[in-house]
Scaffold this motif. Structure first.
Motif, PDB file in Angstrom:
ATOM      1  N   PRO A   1      44.069  -0.766 -61.202  1.00 44.55           N
ATOM      2  CA  PRO A   1      43.578  -2.090 -60.775  1.00 44.55           C
ATOM      3  C   PRO A   1      42.727  -2.806 -61.828  1.00 44.55           C
ATOM      4  O   PRO A   1      42.768  -4.029 -61.921  1.00 44.55           O
ATOM      5  CB  PRO A   1      42.744  -1.763 -59.528  1.00 44.55           C
ATOM      6  CG  PRO A   1      43.331  -0.510 -58.999  1.00 44.55           C
ATOM      7  CD  PRO A   1      43.779   0.271 -60.197  1.00 44.55           C
ATOM      8  N   LEU A   2      41.982  -2.043 -62.632  1.00 48.38           N
ATOM      9  CA  LEU A   2      41.183  -2.673 -63.692  1.00 48.38           C
ATOM     10  C   LEU A   2      42.073  -3.351 -64.726  1.00 48.38           C
ATOM     11  O   LEU A   2      41.691  -4.368 -65.307  1.00 48.38           O
ATOM     12  CB  LEU A   2      40.296  -1.625 -64.379  1.00 48.38           C
ATOM     13  CG  LEU A   2      38.996  -1.248 -63.664  1.00 48.38           C
ATOM     14  CD1 LEU A   2      38.361  -0.039 -64.312  1.00 48.38           C
ATOM     15  CD2 LEU A   2      38.021  -2.411 -63.644  1.00 48.38           C
ATOM     16  N   GLU A   3      43.257  -2.794 -64.952  1.00 54.46           N
ATOM     17  CA  GLU A   3      44.191  -3.383 -65.908  1.00 54.46           C
ATOM     18  C   GLU A   3      45.024  -4.497 -65.267  1.00 54.46           C
ATOM     19  O   GLU A   3      45.171  -5.575 -65.830  1.00 54.46           O
ATOM     20  CB  GLU A   3      45.134  -2.294 -66.457  1.00 54.46           C
ATOM     21  CG  GLU A   3      44.454  -1.252 -67.324  1.00 54.46           C
ATOM     22  CD  GLU A   3      44.114  -1.778 -68.708  1.00 54.46           C
ATOM     23  OE1 GLU A   3      44.784  -2.729 -69.165  1.00 54.46           O
ATOM     24  OE2 GLU A   3      43.170  -1.251 -69.320  1.00 54.46           O
ATOM     25  N   ASP A   4      45.573  -4.212 -64.085  1.00 56.13           N
ATOM     26  CA  ASP A   4      46.531  -5.137 -63.456  1.00 56.13           C
ATOM     27  C   ASP A   4      45.867  -6.247 -62.650  1.00 56.13           C
ATOM     28  O   ASP A   4      46.490  -7.263 -62.341  1.00 56.13           O
ATOM     29  CB  ASP A   4      47.482  -4.368 -62.535  1.00 56.13           C
ATOM     30  CG  ASP A   4      48.312  -3.348 -63.287  1.00 56.13           C
ATOM     31  OD1 ASP A   4      48.387  -3.468 -64.524  1.00 56.13           O
ATOM     32  OD2 ASP A   4      48.873  -2.439 -62.645  1.00 56.13           O
ATOM     33  N   ARG A   5      44.608  -6.043 -62.242  1.00 56.64           N
ATOM     34  CA  ARG A   5      43.845  -7.008 -61.447  1.00 56.64           C
ATOM     35  C   ARG A   5      44.491  -7.293 -60.096  1.00 56.64           C
ATOM     36  O   ARG A   5      44.378  -8.389 -59.547  1.00 56.64           O
ATOM     37  CB  ARG A   5      43.599  -8.302 -62.236  1.00 56.64           C
ATOM     38  CG  ARG A   5      42.837  -8.019 -63.521  1.00 56.64           C
ATOM     39  CD  ARG A   5      42.297  -9.238 -64.202  1.00 56.64           C
ATOM     40  NE  ARG A   5      41.543  -8.836 -65.380  1.00 56.64           N
ATOM     41  CZ  ARG A   5      40.245  -8.531 -65.397  1.00 56.64           C
ATOM     42  NH1 ARG A   5      39.562  -8.580 -64.292  1.00 56.64           N
ATOM     43  NH2 ARG A   5      39.645  -8.171 -66.507  1.00 56.64           N
TER      44      ARG A   5
ATOM     45  N   HIS B   1      36.883  -9.358 -55.282  1.00 53.46           N
ATOM     46  CA  HIS B   1      37.732 -10.305 -56.018  1.00 53.46           C
ATOM     47  C   HIS B   1      36.955 -11.573 -56.366  1.00 53.46           C
ATOM     48  O   HIS B   1      36.285 -12.154 -55.520  1.00 53.46           O
ATOM     49  CB  HIS B   1      38.948 -10.647 -55.156  1.00 53.46           C
ATOM     50  CG  HIS B   1      39.932 -11.573 -55.808  1.00 53.46           C
ATOM     51  ND1 HIS B   1      40.550 -11.284 -57.007  1.00 53.46           N
ATOM     52  CD2 HIS B   1      40.392 -12.801 -55.439  1.00 53.46           C
ATOM     53  CE1 HIS B   1      41.366 -12.278 -57.323  1.00 53.46           C
ATOM     54  NE2 HIS B   1      41.281 -13.211 -56.401  1.00 53.46           N
ATOM     55  N   ASN B   2      37.039 -11.972 -57.621  1.00 51.81           N
ATOM     56  CA  ASN B   2      36.308 -13.134 -58.169  1.00 51.81           C
ATOM     57  C   ASN B   2      34.797 -12.920 -58.203  1.00 51.81           C
ATOM     58  O   ASN B   2      34.033 -13.871 -58.357  1.00 51.81           O
ATOM     59  CB  ASN B   2      36.616 -14.418 -57.380  1.00 51.81           C
ATOM     60  CG  ASN B   2      38.040 -14.886 -57.580  1.00 51.81           C
ATOM     61  OD1 ASN B   2      38.581 -14.785 -58.675  1.00 51.81           O
ATOM     62  ND2 ASN B   2      38.667 -15.386 -56.525  1.00 51.81           N
ATOM     63  N   GLY B   3      34.371 -11.666 -58.065  1.00 54.20           N
ATOM     64  CA  GLY B   3      32.943 -11.380 -58.094  1.00 54.20           C
ATOM     65  C   GLY B   3      32.645 -10.111 -58.865  1.00 54.20           C
ATOM     66  O   GLY B   3      33.285  -9.816 -59.873  1.00 54.20           O
ATOM     67  N   VAL B   4      31.671  -9.352 -58.378  1.00 54.85           N
ATOM     68  CA  VAL B   4      31.167  -8.172 -59.080  1.00 54.85           C
ATOM     69  C   VAL B   4      31.247  -6.945 -58.179  1.00 54.85           C
ATOM     70  O   VAL B   4      30.849  -6.990 -57.012  1.00 54.85           O
ATOM     71  CB  VAL B   4      29.702  -8.393 -59.525  1.00 54.85           C
ATOM     72  CG1 VAL B   4      29.101  -7.124 -60.101  1.00 54.85           C
ATOM     73  CG2 VAL B   4      29.619  -9.533 -60.545  1.00 54.85           C
ATOM     74  N   LEU B   5      31.768  -5.839 -58.723  1.00 57.29           N
ATOM     75  CA  LEU B   5      31.729  -4.534 -58.061  1.00 57.29           C
ATOM     76  C   LEU B   5      30.712  -3.684 -58.815  1.00 57.29           C
ATOM     77  O   LEU B   5      30.883  -3.405 -60.012  1.00 57.29           O
ATOM     78  CB  LEU B   5      33.104  -3.870 -58.087  1.00 57.29           C
ATOM     79  CG  LEU B   5      33.169  -2.454 -57.506  1.00 57.29           C
ATOM     80  CD1 LEU B   5      32.915  -2.473 -56.005  1.00 57.29           C
ATOM     81  CD2 LEU B   5      34.506  -1.789 -57.803  1.00 57.29           C
ATOM     82  N   PHE B   6      29.663  -3.268 -58.122  1.00 60.94           N
ATOM     83  CA  PHE B   6      28.590  -2.502 -58.747  1.00 60.94           C
ATOM     84  C   PHE B   6      28.658  -1.058 -58.266  1.00 60.94           C
ATOM     85  O   PHE B   6      28.540  -0.788 -57.071  1.00 60.94           O
ATOM     86  CB  PHE B   6      27.231  -3.125 -58.396  1.00 60.94           C
ATOM     87  CG  PHE B   6      26.047  -2.355 -58.941  1.00 60.94           C
ATOM     88  CD1 PHE B   6      26.003  -1.968 -60.266  1.00 60.94           C
ATOM     89  CD2 PHE B   6      24.973  -2.038 -58.117  1.00 60.94           C
ATOM     90  CE1 PHE B   6      24.917  -1.266 -60.772  1.00 60.94           C
ATOM     91  CE2 PHE B   6      23.880  -1.347 -58.612  1.00 60.94           C
ATOM     92  CZ  PHE B   6      23.850  -0.962 -59.946  1.00 60.94           C
TER      93      PHE B   6
END
Length: 512
Positions: free
Chosen positions: A322-326, A299-304
């Motif tokens: 989750p990509l849509e709803d965050r 959250h608030n960062g990067v998922l690689f």
């Protein structure tokens, strides 16, 4: 004698205060009620040994401990210190007239020393909200809890320090940190730097656009082209976290027990890189007692996600919502937990099983059929949710051997931050939208208006590449970010054409 001591339970990223009622009366037996799990029930053995090894004792009487509210499931070993203090006060081994002013948590070792707990930050926030004077907890968690101003936080090493505090009025050392000063001092302590990357100027440009608009991105290229190196440096060009973002991120990592000892507020954006063997529960969160997964820890960062096609298809598909709803909602029979998951997805992949794409001189080649089967492991709907697709080519020797350093992360971050500030002003009156990637259809119509020539260019691209409606929206969002980087209010034709280039996997004949 009846004594009330206070602890806390964490559900999701919020804490609930637990009233621990300890009654010591004539008789025999140790009874623990209030829906405790096995870890809580086993506390009696740890408490008995810890008291004995510190010249105290578990009274040989009837001990009843109730954890209220009794219909709420309690889990974990963090209540050991709460129970032990309650037993000592109820059996009059220590005087504790002001024990109810403090929230007390900690796991006991058999020698009486304390082990760290999870969720110290949300517990401290709730303790302040409910008017407790102070919070006593293991010293490893003290800086984390001390983020909350207006609450006395005492980090202790062992149970003797706590008993002496209540019984002998010996002072405990209060943990005090200047949250803002510590946070702002650590904002620019960057571990990686884009200046280390040789060549790859077009990919750096692409990463800058992705950072400016918060867009998801996939890097496609052979082994050794620098995909992982570039991905690790993406957090360094994202705008610095705000204090509110840092607090949200720290809460999630606190609940998951991922805060390192003696670290308070997280000041750097998280970078998570799970292995491709990860399960869907580990990725999105869950379990009998739902814990945050990798997407919430990002959250608030990067998922690689390195080597995206190697991940199980079912694991990737659970990311779509989750990509849509965050946010991620985990439902159980009696309760529902929601974890925030507003992250940038960065994926990388080889263009074929052998790793090389249409290269006759490559050590391993793959047929078009093998390449198509390999790419089909990633579903169309998931690819549609990735705004930018970019091909990464190997760096030639003359670029690798250059002494000249590239542009630093700090310089790129300045441009990205300016673009984000434009977006912040643009979406000031819109709830839950802060940057271009979060725009919905309504905002796209309002803020991504095109001139006639740009419309014609986009129409031609849509027809030739057979793009979906979602890909159309993605192109408009990316072109809006390119315009913001240039400080342009209008989206020009060159912004559209550049955005179209970043849809590599949509192009017909890409495998030809």
């Amino acid at each position: 004698m009846l004594v009330k001591v206070y602890g806390s339970a964490v559900f999701g990223v919020e804490a609930t205060t637990i009233t621990v009622e300890v009654n010591v009366a004539p008789g025999i037996g140790y009874h623990l009620v209030g829906l405790p799990d096995n870890a809580v029930k086993e506390s009696s053995y740890r408490i008995a040994a810890a008291l004995q090894n510190n010249n105290l004792k578990l009274p040989g009487k009837k001990i009843i401990i109730n954890m209220a509210p009794a219909d709420l499931r309690k889990e974990g070993s963090a209540y050991d210190l709460t129970f032990a203090l309650g037993i000592l006060a109820a059996s009059k081994q220590i005087k504790a007239d002001n024990i109810s002013d403090y929230l007390i948590m900690g796991e006991l070792s058999l020698d009486g020393s304390l082990q760290p707990i999870r969720g110290a930050l949300p517990i401290a926030i709730q303790a302040k909200k409910e008017g407790f004077k102070g919070f006593i907890l293991p010293e490893q968690n003290a800086r984390e809890a001390a983020i909350v101003s207006g609450l006395e936080v005492y980090g202790v090493k062992n149970i003797t320090q706590v008993t002496d505090f209540f019984d002998k009025d010996l002072e405990l050392e209060r943990t005090v940190i200047n949250t803002r000063e510590t946070f702002y001092n650590n904002l620019n302590n960057l571990e990686h730097d884009f200046a280390d990357v040789k060549g790859q100027e077009s990919i750096k440009r692409c990463m800058e656009i992705a950072a400016a608009g918060g867009h998801n991105i996939i890097l496609i290229g052979p082994p050794g082209a620098g995909k992982t190196m570039l991905a690790k440096r993406l957090p360094t060009i994202l705008p610095p976290m705000t204090l509110q973002e840092a607090l949200e991120t720290t809460k999630i990592h606190s609940v998951a027990g991922r805060i390192k000892d003696n670290i308070g507020l997280m000041s750097q954006r998280p970078f998570r890189s799970p292995h491709h063997t990860i399960s869907d529960v580990a990725l999105v969160g869950g379990g009998a007692y739902p814990q945050p997964g990798e997407i919430s820890l990002s959250h608030n960062g990067v998922l690689f996600l390195d080597e995206l096609p190697e991940f199980k298809r079912g694991v990737l598909e659970v990311m779509r919502q989750p990509l849509e709803d965050r946010e991620v909602t985990i439902s159980r029979a009696k309760f529902t937990v929601t974890y925030p998951s507003s992250f940038m997805l960065v994926a990388s992949m080889n263009p074929s099983p052998g790793g090389y794409f249409n290269d006759p001189g490559a050590p391993v080649t793959s047929s078009p059929f093998e390449m198509q089967r390999y790419l089909s492991k990633i579903s169309g709907p998931l690819l549609d949710r990735i705004d930018i697709h970019i091909e990464v080519t190997p760096v030639p020797f003359d670029k690798l051997s250059e002494e000249r350093r590239g542009e630093s992360s700090v310089q790129i971050r300045e441009r990205v931050t300016r673009a984000r500030e434009l977006q912040t002003r643009r979406f000031e009156g819109v709830d839950h939208i802060h940057y271009n990637a979060q725009m919905g259809p309504k905002q796209i119509r309002e803020f991504c208006k095109l001139e006639d020539n740009s419309k014609l260019l986009l129409k031609t691209a849509m027809e030739r590449l057979n793009l979906s409606a979602r890909a159309y929206d993605r192109i408009l969002k990316v072109s809006r970010s390119i315009a913001d980087l240039e400080g342009s209010e209008a989206i020009m034709g060159d912004h559209i054409s550049e955005a179209i280039q970043y849809r590599s996997l949509d192009r017909e004949g890409w495998l030809a």
